[in-house]
Design a protein around this motif. Structure first.
Motif, PDB file in Angstrom:
ATOM      1  N   THR A  66      -7.424   0.639  -1.748  1.00  0.00           N
ATOM      2  CA  THR A  66      -6.197  -0.163  -1.669  1.00  0.00           C
ATOM      3  C   THR A  66      -6.242  -1.109  -0.464  1.00  0.00           C
ATOM      4  OG1 THR A  66      -4.911   1.611  -2.710  1.00  0.00           O
ATOM      5  CG2 THR A  66      -3.688  -0.073  -1.489  1.00  0.00           C
ATOM      6  N   SER A  71       0.828  -1.209   0.000  1.00  0.00           N
ATOM      7  CA  SER A  71       0.000   0.000   0.000  1.00  0.00           C
ATOM      8  C   SER A  71       0.863   1.259   0.000  1.00  0.00           C
ATOM      9  CB  SER A  71      -0.937   0.001   1.207  1.00  0.00           C
ATOM     10  OG  SER A  71      -0.218   0.011   2.425  1.00  0.00           O
ATOM     11  N   VAL A  85       1.837   2.130  -3.480  1.00  0.00           N
ATOM     12  CA  VAL A  85       0.706   2.709  -4.222  1.00  0.00           C
ATOM     13  C   VAL A  85       0.519   4.172  -3.834  1.00  0.00           C
ATOM     14  CG1 VAL A  85      -1.793   2.599  -4.592  1.00  0.00           C
ATOM     15  CG2 VAL A  85      -0.448   0.484  -4.447  1.00  0.00           C
ATOM     16  N   THR A 106       0.979   7.703  -6.090  1.00  0.00           N
ATOM     17  CA  THR A 106      -0.108   8.678  -6.229  1.00  0.00           C
ATOM     18  C   THR A 106       0.400  10.095  -5.987  1.00  0.00           C
ATOM     19  OG1 THR A 106      -1.732   7.042  -5.506  1.00  0.00           O
ATOM     20  CG2 THR A 106      -2.369   9.362  -5.382  1.00  0.00           C
TER      21      THR A 106
END
Length: 386
Positions: free
Chosen positions: A304, A93, A96, A100
């Motif tokens: 997520t 996570s 991710v 972003t």
């Protein structure tokens, strides 16, 4: 305006009483009331509090007590089991969330170093928001609480590594990157030995003296927190270890109940200081990217966590619950922004973007949890659980 500490406390708690009353009448989360009060009377508002960093340092004790109390509710065997699952979820996570933040800041033409720091700041969820809004005495939430604590502990370790990395990049840190991984097992072992050899015998002998037990608990919590800081960890990790190692004591629940008012006292100061430290004058320069980044965080983080936790056979409802409770960025993000700005690795505009995103996600995430999930400050009676 110069003021003494009594005047500062008057503004914080008398003002919080008024704002909290208005918030309850209008069915708003109390956390938002405290942040709004800080923004109003802070140096970038009416200027009645000129140095909110002084209160912020004191309010940090509330976070320390919060982690200590949560540790008291968790048995060591359960923590080890949940960490096995949480490690993979936290690492994937974080990648991710980094992508972003980095991608959006690049799209808005921030520099490469700004984008890297912004991406790093997006990796973490707020310990204080996530755990403040988590019921601590409801049995059917215990597994979720353990899971959230496991995720946040892994994130804390990643945050420490991030701060070390920023220090190395700026030339201001001599701490090797491996130090936290060695320091944590040493801290746990030392605490376990002290509890077994010293604290439990003292508790068994003087358990009739409630004042002594209260002082013993506070002293143990702060001593381990300070020890953790000295060996390269954080106060939060130290306080949690202090709580977990004392969780086997027969008076663990008594200590937890006794310390809750003291915790809440400092947490009010934390949210007030957070609002007071936000520079409203810089908001116009970053308002568009901040709003877009905040929306992305509020959407991507729950999704997520939902799909990663489902991959480990967690129930869908629980996975969504954890995802929304951790659907904001962290107070560590603000610390990363401060360190990077001081080290000239982050521009003023980049720092303002991180701060604005933090405030927006803190507020909206709190609204989502307070109005939809069980929590101690819910405005609906059916959701209010302490």
């Amino acid at each position: 305006m110069n003021q003494d500490i009594v005047f500062s406390f008057f503004l914080v708690f008398s003002g919080a009483t008024i704002f909290a009353t208005l918030a309850l009448f209008t069915r708003q989360p109390l956390l938002i009331a405290y942040i709004a009060l800080g923004a109003l009377v802070g140096p970038f508002g009416m200027g009645w509090i000129e140095h909110p960093e002084n209160l912020s340092d004191m309010s940090h004790i509330g976070i320390i007590f919060l982690l200590f109390l949560l540790g008291l509710d968790m048995q060591p065997a359960a923590l080890i089991a949940v960490l096995r699952k949480a490690t993979a979820v936290a690492l994937v996570s974080s990648l991710v969330f980094f992508a972003t933040g980095f991608g959006l800041s690049q799209a808005f033409a921030f520099s490469l170093t700004d984008s890297l720091v912004i991406g790093l700041a997006m990796m973490f969820s707020s310990t204080i928001i996530g755990l403040k809004l988590l019921p601590t005495t409801v049995l059917h939430h215990k597994h979720m609480g353990e899971l959230m604590i496991g995720l946040l502990l892994i994130q804390d370790l990643l945050a420490i590594l991030t701060l070390i990395l920023l220090g190395v990049m700026s030339g201001n840190s001599d701490m090797p990157i491996w130090q936290p991984f060695v320091a944590l097992p040493l801290l746990v072992t030392a605490c376990y030995l002290v509890v077994k050899g010293v604290l439990l015998p003292l508790i068994a002998r003087f358990d009739r003296y409630q004042e002594y037990l209260f002082i013993l608990a506070i002293g143990w919590c702060l001593a381990v927190a300070e020890g953790a800081k000295i060996i390269g960890l954080t106060y939060e990790i130290g306080a949690f270890v202090a709580g977990v190692t004392l969780a086997t004591s027969p008076i663990a629940q008594f200590i937890a109940i006794s310390l809750k008012p003291l915790r809440d006292f400092f947490l009010v100061m934390f949210f007030f200081a957070l609002g007071a430290s936000f520079n409203l004058g810089l908001l116009s320069a970053v308002v568009i990217p901040a709003v877009i980044l905040a929306v992305l965080v509020l959407v991507i983080k729950p999704l997520t966590f939902r799909y990663l936790l489902a991959g480990f056979s967690e129930r869908r409802a629980l996975a969504w619950d954890v995802g929304f409770r951790l659907g904001q960025i962290s107070e560590f993000s603000l610390l990363i922004a401060f360190v990077a700005l001081e080290s000239q690795l982050l521009s003023e505009q980049g720092s303002s973007l991180i701060q604005a995103t933090a405030i927006i996600t803190f507020a909206i995430s709190s609204y989502i949890v307070v109005f939809n999930y069980p929590n101690p400050i819910a405005v609906k009676d059916k959701l209010r659980r302490d």
